[in-house]
Scaffold this motif. Structure first.
Motif, PDB file in Angstrom:
ATOM      1  N   PRO A  78      15.603 -33.635 -40.880  1.00 34.90           N
ATOM      2  CA  PRO A  78      16.723 -33.352 -39.991  1.00 34.90           C
ATOM      3  C   PRO A  78      17.835 -32.530 -40.645  1.00 34.90           C
ATOM      4  N   LEU A  79      17.797 -32.424 -41.979  1.00 34.46           N
ATOM      5  CA  LEU A  79      18.879 -31.736 -42.686  1.00 34.46           C
ATOM      6  C   LEU A  79      18.589 -30.252 -42.844  1.00 34.46           C
ATOM      7  N   VAL A  80      17.384 -29.927 -43.271  1.00 32.38           N
ATOM      8  CA  VAL A  80      16.892 -28.543 -43.259  1.00 32.38           C
ATOM      9  C   VAL A  80      15.621 -28.588 -42.427  1.00 32.38           C
ATOM     10  N   GLN A  81      15.721 -28.196 -41.174  1.00 28.84           N
ATOM     11  CA  GLN A  81      14.588 -28.358 -40.274  1.00 28.84           C
ATOM     12  C   GLN A  81      13.411 -27.500 -40.724  1.00 28.84           C
ATOM     13  N   VAL A  82      12.229 -27.872 -40.225  1.00 31.48           N
ATOM     14  CA  VAL A  82      10.984 -27.333 -40.756  1.00 31.48           C
ATOM     15  C   VAL A  82      10.876 -25.817 -40.624  1.00 31.48           C
ATOM     16  N   ARG A 126      18.561 -25.020 -39.409  1.00 30.80           N
ATOM     17  CA  ARG A 126      19.886 -25.643 -39.309  1.00 30.80           C
ATOM     18  C   ARG A 126      19.806 -27.164 -39.137  1.00 30.80           C
ATOM     19  N   THR A 127      20.815 -27.830 -39.640  1.00 32.60           N
ATOM     20  CA  THR A 127      20.888 -29.286 -39.593  1.00 32.60           C
ATOM     21  C   THR A 127      20.976 -29.789 -38.158  1.00 32.60           C
ATOM     22  N   GLU A 149      22.586 -34.986 -35.353  1.00 33.52           N
ATOM     23  CA  GLU A 149      22.626 -36.400 -35.734  1.00 33.52           C
ATOM     24  C   GLU A 149      22.590 -36.583 -37.252  1.00 33.52           C
ATOM     25  N   ALA A 150      22.142 -35.553 -37.980  1.00 30.32           N
ATOM     26  CA  ALA A 150      22.105 -35.637 -39.441  1.00 30.32           C
ATOM     27  C   ALA A 150      23.348 -35.034 -40.087  1.00 30.32           C
ATOM     28  N   ALA A 151      24.122 -34.286 -39.303  1.00 28.30           N
ATOM     29  CA  ALA A 151      25.298 -33.626 -39.869  1.00 28.30           C
ATOM     30  C   ALA A 151      26.292 -34.626 -40.440  1.00 28.30           C
ATOM     31  N   ALA A 152      26.290 -35.827 -39.883  1.00 25.28           N
ATOM     32  CA  ALA A 152      27.204 -36.858 -40.383  1.00 25.28           C
ATOM     33  C   ALA A 152      26.952 -37.181 -41.851  1.00 25.28           C
ATOM     34  N   SER A 183       8.723 -24.316 -53.444  1.00 21.50           N
ATOM     35  CA  SER A 183       9.975 -24.509 -52.711  1.00 21.50           C
ATOM     36  C   SER A 183       9.779 -25.667 -51.751  1.00 21.50           C
ATOM     37  N   ILE A 184      10.569 -26.741 -51.954  1.00 19.56           N
ATOM     38  CA  ILE A 184      10.413 -27.964 -51.171  1.00 19.56           C
ATOM     39  C   ILE A 184      11.639 -28.179 -50.293  1.00 19.56           C
ATOM     40  N   MET A 185      11.431 -28.496 -49.030  1.00 14.61           N
ATOM     41  CA  MET A 185      12.475 -28.799 -48.033  1.00 14.61           C
ATOM     42  C   MET A 185      13.666 -27.853 -48.159  1.00 14.61           C
ATOM     43  N   SER A 186      13.354 -26.553 -48.188  1.00 18.20           N
ATOM     44  CA  SER A 186      14.381 -25.544 -48.391  1.00 18.20           C
ATOM     45  C   SER A 186      14.262 -24.450 -47.333  1.00 18.20           C
ATOM     46  N   THR A 187      14.967 -23.352 -47.547  1.00 16.64           N
ATOM     47  CA  THR A 187      15.054 -22.279 -46.561  1.00 16.64           C
ATOM     48  C   THR A 187      15.502 -21.001 -47.248  1.00 16.64           C
TER      49      THR A 187
END
Length: 301
Positions: free
Chosen positions: A245-249, A152-153, A156-159, A141-145
């Motif tokens: 920044p989109l799916v935080q660590v 949560r995003t 500044e990345a929500a845009a 599972s990579i950069m997921s949750t």
């Protein structure tokens, strides 16, 4: 560039897929994320994995690229869904997308495979392992949750989620560059030519904002997978960028904490993309996890 696209029927849907490497090698299925076609699993990365001894398969999820689009389902009310208000149920959830993945394995004559998912693809991979554990030899599972409430995003990345939709290939190339300048990896220079080409080619294969909205709705209504992940007995690797920044660590940390024996790899400087500079490390880590599944020994660090 040679077109290696093939198609497989899964129920009423059709899925576009491509393969790399020797069909006699252990299968490794790559599952991509929201609004992103299989092209984002770069051919060079797929060939690198194949060189590690895998039969690599990448595919377009439903509602993206050359796979079936559910046009008749229309546009979901994302505002109401995100606000938790009463709204018509989306046409499908991540459970359905996990079932798609299992169905693709059936169509390809595969009892099981090593499963690697990125972003929403990681969510689908997690759900596949929960619902169809016998189909998953190993899970990456990579950069997921496990839940949209975790990782949560950043504001500044929500845009990145609301950039204007492109109307032609060059606008799509520009949009792709804007996107990955917002969510990409600050520790690694952005390969702008590669990123622009991905946007351009994706637009030419199929541009469907309503399909992306339906995928996002599927994420929005899908419940926390943590209870199911706690029951897994599958060798599991979790990879996450420290600077995503989109799916935080903490999304990756929560995934690894949930799965018994999971190995967590946090990469400094990595954001919400797969920089070419990291491909060798990613391939080595994925291979180690898969080999652990085949030998029954712990994956080496």
């Amino acid at each position: 560039m040679t077109d290696r696209t093939e198609y497989a029927a899964v129920g009423d849907l059709e899925f576009a897929y491509e393969t790399f490497g020797d069909a006699g090698d252990p299968p490794l299925l790559l599952v991509m994320g929201l609004a992103t076609q299989m092209l984002a699993w770069d051919e060079e990365f797929c060939e690198l994995l194949a060189g590690h001894g895998f039969h690599v398969i990448r595919f377009d999820n439903r509602d993206i690229g050359l796979s079936s689009h559910l046009h008749e389902a229309g546009l979901p009310d994302l505002g109401a869904l995100l606000a938790g208000q009463s709204a018509p149920a989306p046409p499908y959830t991540l459970v359905d997308m996990a079932n798609d993945t299992a169905g693709l394995l059936d169509a390809l004559g595969l009892e099981s495979a090593h499963i690697v998912g990125a972003s929403m693809g990681g969510m689908i991979a997690q759900q596949l392992a929960i619902d169809h554990p016998q189909r998953v030899r190993s899970l990456t599972s990579i950069m997921s949750t496990p839940s949209r409430e975790v990782g949560r995003t950043r504001p500044e990345a929500a845009a990145a989620l609301f950039l204007p939709q492109p109307t032609d290939p060059e606008a799509a190339a520009d949009r792709s560059l804007q996107l990955y300048r917002l969510i990409g990896s600050p520790g690694y220079p952005l390969d702008e030519s590669r990123v622009a080409d991905l946007g351009r080619r994706s637009f030419e294969r199929g541009n469907d904002p309503a399909g992306v909205a339906r995928q996002f709705a599927a994420i929005t209504v899908s419940p926390d997978r943590t209870p199911g992940l706690r029951e897994l007995k599958i060798p599991t690797l979790v990879i996450h960028g420290e600077d995503d920044p989109l799916v935080q660590v903490d999304g990756g940390v929560a995934t690894a904490d949930a799965v018994p024996g999971a190995r967590l790899v946090v990469i400094p400087g990595m954001g919400h993309n797969l920089p070419p500079q990291l491909w060798a490390q990613l391939a080595d880590d994925i291979t180690a996890n898969a080999r652990a599944a085949e030998t029954g020994s712990p994956a080496s660090a």
